[in-house]
Design an enzyme around this catalytic site. Structure first.
Site, PDB file in Angstrom:
ATOM      1  N   THR A 158      -4.947   3.256  -3.193  1.00 28.40           N
ATOM      2  CA  THR A 158      -6.200   3.927  -3.533  1.00 28.40           C
ATOM      3  C   THR A 158      -5.948   5.283  -4.173  1.00 28.40           C
ATOM      4  O   THR A 158      -6.786   5.798  -4.910  1.00 28.40           O
ATOM      5  CB  THR A 158      -7.053   4.106  -2.261  1.00 28.40           C
ATOM      6  OG1 THR A 158      -7.172   2.837  -1.617  1.00 28.40           O
ATOM      7  CG2 THR A 158      -8.420   4.660  -2.572  1.00 28.40           C
ATOM      8  N   THR A 159      -4.801   5.864  -3.899  1.00 28.68           N
ATOM      9  CA  THR A 159      -4.557   7.209  -4.434  1.00 28.68           C
ATOM     10  C   THR A 159      -4.274   7.134  -5.932  1.00 28.68           C
ATOM     11  O   THR A 159      -4.295   6.065  -6.525  1.00 28.68           O
ATOM     12  CB  THR A 159      -3.415   7.905  -3.677  1.00 28.68           C
ATOM     13  OG1 THR A 159      -3.443   9.302  -3.968  1.00 28.68           O
ATOM     14  CG2 THR A 159      -2.056   7.330  -4.037  1.00 28.68           C
TER      15      THR A 159
ATOM     16  N   GLY B 285     -10.420   6.726  -0.719  1.00 29.20           N
ATOM     17  CA  GLY B 285     -10.580   7.517  -1.930  1.00 29.20           C
ATOM     18  C   GLY B 285     -10.933   8.953  -1.628  1.00 29.20           C
ATOM     19  O   GLY B 285     -11.925   9.202  -0.921  1.00 29.20           O
TER      20      GLY B 285
ATOM     21  N   ASP C 222      -0.200   5.110   0.791  1.00 32.31           N
ATOM     22  CA  ASP C 222      -0.487   6.111   1.834  1.00 32.31           C
ATOM     23  C   ASP C 222      -0.546   5.482   3.219  1.00 32.31           C
ATOM     24  O   ASP C 222      -1.376   4.628   3.470  1.00 32.31           O
ATOM     25  CB  ASP C 222      -1.810   6.816   1.520  1.00 32.31           C
ATOM     26  CG  ASP C 222      -1.702   7.701   0.285  1.00 32.31           C
ATOM     27  OD1 ASP C 222      -2.508   7.518  -0.636  1.00 32.31           O
ATOM     28  OD2 ASP C 222      -0.781   8.536   0.234  1.00 32.31           O
TER      29      ASP C 222
ATOM     30  N   ASN D 234       0.024  10.726  -7.843  1.00 28.41           N
ATOM     31  CA  ASN D 234       0.474  10.849  -6.446  1.00 28.41           C
ATOM     32  C   ASN D 234       1.498   9.772  -6.107  1.00 28.41           C
ATOM     33  O   ASN D 234       2.460  10.007  -5.382  1.00 28.41           O
ATOM     34  CB  ASN D 234      -0.722  10.754  -5.497  1.00 28.41           C
ATOM     35  CG  ASN D 234      -1.602  11.989  -5.546  1.00 28.41           C
ATOM     36  OD1 ASN D 234      -1.236  12.987  -6.164  1.00 28.41           O
ATOM     37  ND2 ASN D 234      -2.762  11.909  -4.922  1.00 28.41           N
TER      38      ASN D 234
ATOM     39  N   LYS E   8     -12.089  11.376  -3.606  1.00 28.80           N
ATOM     40  CA  LYS E   8     -13.385  11.827  -4.163  1.00 28.80           C
ATOM     41  C   LYS E   8     -14.535  11.258  -3.335  1.00 28.80           C
ATOM     42  O   LYS E   8     -15.478  11.961  -2.967  1.00 28.80           O
ATOM     43  CB  LYS E   8     -13.509  11.402  -5.627  1.00 28.80           C
ATOM     44  CG  LYS E   8     -12.531  12.080  -6.563  1.00 28.80           C
ATOM     45  CD  LYS E   8     -12.841  11.804  -8.032  1.00 28.80           C
ATOM     46  CE  LYS E   8     -12.481  10.378  -8.419  1.00 28.80           C
ATOM     47  NZ  LYS E   8     -11.025  10.125  -8.434  1.00 28.80           N
ATOM     48  N   GLU E   9     -14.416   9.971  -2.996  1.00 28.93           N
ATOM     49  CA  GLU E   9     -15.456   9.323  -2.168  1.00 28.93           C
ATOM     50  C   GLU E   9     -15.526   9.954  -0.793  1.00 28.93           C
ATOM     51  O   GLU E   9     -16.595  10.091  -0.200  1.00 28.93           O
ATOM     52  CB  GLU E   9     -15.176   7.819  -2.058  1.00 28.93           C
ATOM     53  CG  GLU E   9     -15.281   7.044  -3.367  1.00 28.93           C
ATOM     54  CD  GLU E   9     -14.054   7.215  -4.280  1.00 28.93           C
ATOM     55  OE1 GLU E   9     -14.061   6.649  -5.378  1.00 28.93           O
ATOM     56  OE2 GLU E   9     -13.113   7.945  -3.902  1.00 28.93           O
TER      57      GLU E   9
ATOM     58  N   ASP F 222       0.887  -1.166   0.000  1.00 32.75           N
ATOM     59  CA  ASP F 222       0.000   0.000   0.000  1.00 32.75           C
ATOM     60  C   ASP F 222       0.924   1.214   0.000  1.00 32.75           C
ATOM     61  O   ASP F 222       2.107   1.120   0.365  1.00 32.75           O
ATOM     62  CB  ASP F 222      -0.857  -0.052   1.271  1.00 32.75           C
ATOM     63  CG  ASP F 222      -1.482   1.274   1.609  1.00 32.75           C
ATOM     64  OD1 ASP F 222      -2.166   1.829   0.719  1.00 32.75           O
ATOM     65  OD2 ASP F 222      -1.282   1.764   2.719  1.00 32.75           O
TER      66      ASP F 222
ATOM     67  N   HIS G 261     -11.249  17.887  -6.151  1.00 37.41           N
ATOM     68  CA  HIS G 261     -10.264  16.818  -5.971  1.00 37.41           C
ATOM     69  C   HIS G 261      -9.069  17.006  -6.909  1.00 37.41           C
ATOM     70  O   HIS G 261      -7.918  16.751  -6.522  1.00 37.41           O
ATOM     71  CB  HIS G 261     -10.897  15.443  -6.193  1.00 37.41           C
ATOM     72  CG  HIS G 261     -10.002  14.334  -5.747  1.00 37.41           C
ATOM     73  ND1 HIS G 261      -9.339  13.515  -6.627  1.00 37.41           N
ATOM     74  CD2 HIS G 261      -9.611  13.954  -4.502  1.00 37.41           C
ATOM     75  CE1 HIS G 261      -8.597  12.656  -5.952  1.00 37.41           C
ATOM     76  NE2 HIS G 261      -8.738  12.905  -4.654  1.00 37.41           N
TER      77      HIS G 261
ATOM     78  N   GLU H 269      -0.781  11.022   4.938  1.00 42.23           N
ATOM     79  CA  GLU H 269      -2.142  11.520   5.125  1.00 42.23           C
ATOM     80  C   GLU H 269      -2.199  12.941   5.677  1.00 42.23           C
ATOM     81  O   GLU H 269      -3.137  13.701   5.364  1.00 42.23           O
ATOM     82  CB  GLU H 269      -2.990  10.559   5.974  1.00 42.23           C
ATOM     83  CG  GLU H 269      -3.296   9.248   5.283  1.00 42.23           C
ATOM     84  CD  GLU H 269      -4.155   9.374   4.027  1.00 42.23           C
ATOM     85  OE1 GLU H 269      -4.629  10.476   3.691  1.00 42.23           O
ATOM     86  OE2 GLU H 269      -4.321   8.350   3.344  1.00 42.23           O
TER      87      GLU H 269
HETATM   88  C1  XBP Z   1      -5.378   6.005   1.066  1.00 46.52           C
HETATM   89  C2  XBP Z   1      -6.583   6.655   0.518  1.00 46.52           C
HETATM   90  C3  XBP Z   1      -6.421   7.783  -0.468  1.00 46.52           C
HETATM   91  C4  XBP Z   1      -5.673   8.962   0.177  1.00 46.52           C
HETATM   92  C5  XBP Z   1      -5.961  10.249  -0.551  1.00 46.52           C
HETATM   93  O1  XBP Z   1      -4.845   5.271  -0.003  1.00 46.52           O
HETATM   94  O2  XBP Z   1      -7.687   6.245   0.839  1.00 46.52           O
HETATM   95  O3  XBP Z   1      -7.711   8.177  -0.832  1.00 46.52           O
HETATM   96  O4  XBP Z   1      -6.185   9.132   1.505  1.00 46.52           O
HETATM   97  O5  XBP Z   1      -5.586  10.105  -1.911  1.00 46.52           O
HETATM   98  P1  XBP Z   1      -3.936   3.944   0.280  1.00 46.52           P
HETATM   99  P2  XBP Z   1      -6.620  10.528  -3.065  1.00 46.52           P
HETATM  100  O6  XBP Z   1      -4.750   2.785  -0.258  1.00 46.52           O
HETATM  101  O7  XBP Z   1      -2.671   4.199  -0.491  1.00 46.52           O
HETATM  102  O8  XBP Z   1      -3.708   3.849   1.776  1.00 46.52           O
HETATM  103  O9  XBP Z   1      -7.206  11.870  -2.662  1.00 46.52           O
HETATM  104  O10 XBP Z   1      -5.773  10.591  -4.306  1.00 46.52           O
HETATM  105  O11 XBP Z   1      -7.650   9.424  -3.091  1.00 46.52           O
HETATM  106 MG    MG Z   2      -2.928   3.162   3.376  1.00 42.18          MG
END
Ligand code: XBP
Ligand code: MG
Length: 263
Positions: free
Chosen positions: A122-123, A51, A11, A127, A53-54, A9, A81, A18
């Site tokens: 998810t990003t 996400g 983020d 990014n 946007k979500e 993963d 976003h 974050e």
């Molecule tokens: C964590 C997420 C992402 C980030 C924000 O992703 O849920 O949405 O918080 O990035 P990961 P975006 O699976 O890498 O932990 O605004 O681009 O979604």
């Molecule tokens: Mg993560």
């Protein structure tokens, strides 16, 4: 049954990003003249929605606003976003999100041993590449056989889709791979895909339910941040290296109860 690939993963796992995402969201809100500011406690709650946007959509739905106002704000989500993403990559460029302890070490060990590397995040792709380039150099994306990002799958974490797509791209069954995550959503996604999963909780996820993790640590460990106590006992030393990981993964595949550490 040996490990053939490590799937990370991004983020919260490769780097603690974050807080920078949170700041980028708040700067974007100013740019759109929205009187919103996500505090750390609010953002910690909003992170339960994978996400960006979500997350924005969920936040708008939770607002005390008229249906017409919510509809207007929902139409703005893609633009907000996109602005946030632009601000985030600018912030990342100054190096404020270093790789978490032990990440660079384990990536190097894995590459040196001929394992494949992958990212399931998810990003956005932009990014992911911004962080890899800033901390591992311009060619770092080529270290990874597969980089699968948020919008490539219909269902984001905790759905297993992103991990299933990475496994398909690698052409490997889950039993030969290990996932690294930082959140309950990510853990659920990886376990639903059948993966042995190591959780390194971040400041945003410490205290979440990681009971399903095959190994739960505060970090991967490195000389400056050695594991200690129950974590070092579970791993068999001050760092989670490839040798320790192979031992724990083999024991799990053989059905032995892994002596899990708790973050
Ligand atoms: C964590 C997420 C992402 C980030 C924000 O992703 O849920 O949405 O918080 O990035 P990961 P975006 O699976 O890498 O932990 O605004 O681009 O979604
Ligand atoms: Mg993560």
């Amino acid at each position: 049954m040996s490990i053939e690939a490590l799937i990370f993963d991004l983020d919260g796992t490769l780097a603690d990003t974050e807080e920078t995402h949170r700041q980028a969201f708040n700067y974007a809100f100013v740019r759109f003249d929205l009187r919103w500011e996500w505090s750390k406690s609010t953002y910690r709650e909003l992170l339960h929605t994978s996400g960006g946007k979500e997350r924005l959509t969920h936040f708008i739905e939770s607002m005390p606003a008229s249906p017409a106002e919510k509809a207007r704000l929902h139409r703005l989500v893609p633009a907000i976003h996109a602005a946030k993403a632009e601000l985030y990559t600018e912030l990342i460029a100054d190096g404020r999100c270093p790789l978490r302890p032990g990440v660079r070490r384990l990536l190097g060990e894995a590459l040196g041993a001929g394992l494949e590397l992958a990212i399931a995040s998810t990003t956005s792709s932009a990014n992911v590449h911004a962080l890899l380039t800033r901390h591992l150099g311009s060619g770092a994306a080529r270290w990874f056989s597969s980089i699968v990002c948020g919008d490539l799958v219909a269902e984001k974490k905790p759905a297993p889709d992103i991990y299933l797509l990475v496994l398909s791209t690698l052409g490997l069954p889950a039993k030969y791979c290990v996932a690294f995550e930082d959140s309950a959503n990510g853990l659920r996604a990886a376990k639903s895909a059948g993966l042995f999963t190591v959780v390194t909780a971040s400041q945003w996820t410490t205290g979440d339910d990681f009971d399903d993790a095959d190994l739960a640590l505060s970090c991967l460990g490195d000389p400056d941040h050695p594991l200690s106590g129950v974590e070092a006992a579970a791993v068999g030393g001050p760092c989670l290296g490839l040798a320790q990981l192979r031992h724990l993964h083999a024991a799990a595949m053989a059905g032995a109860p892994s002596n899990e550490a708790r973050a």
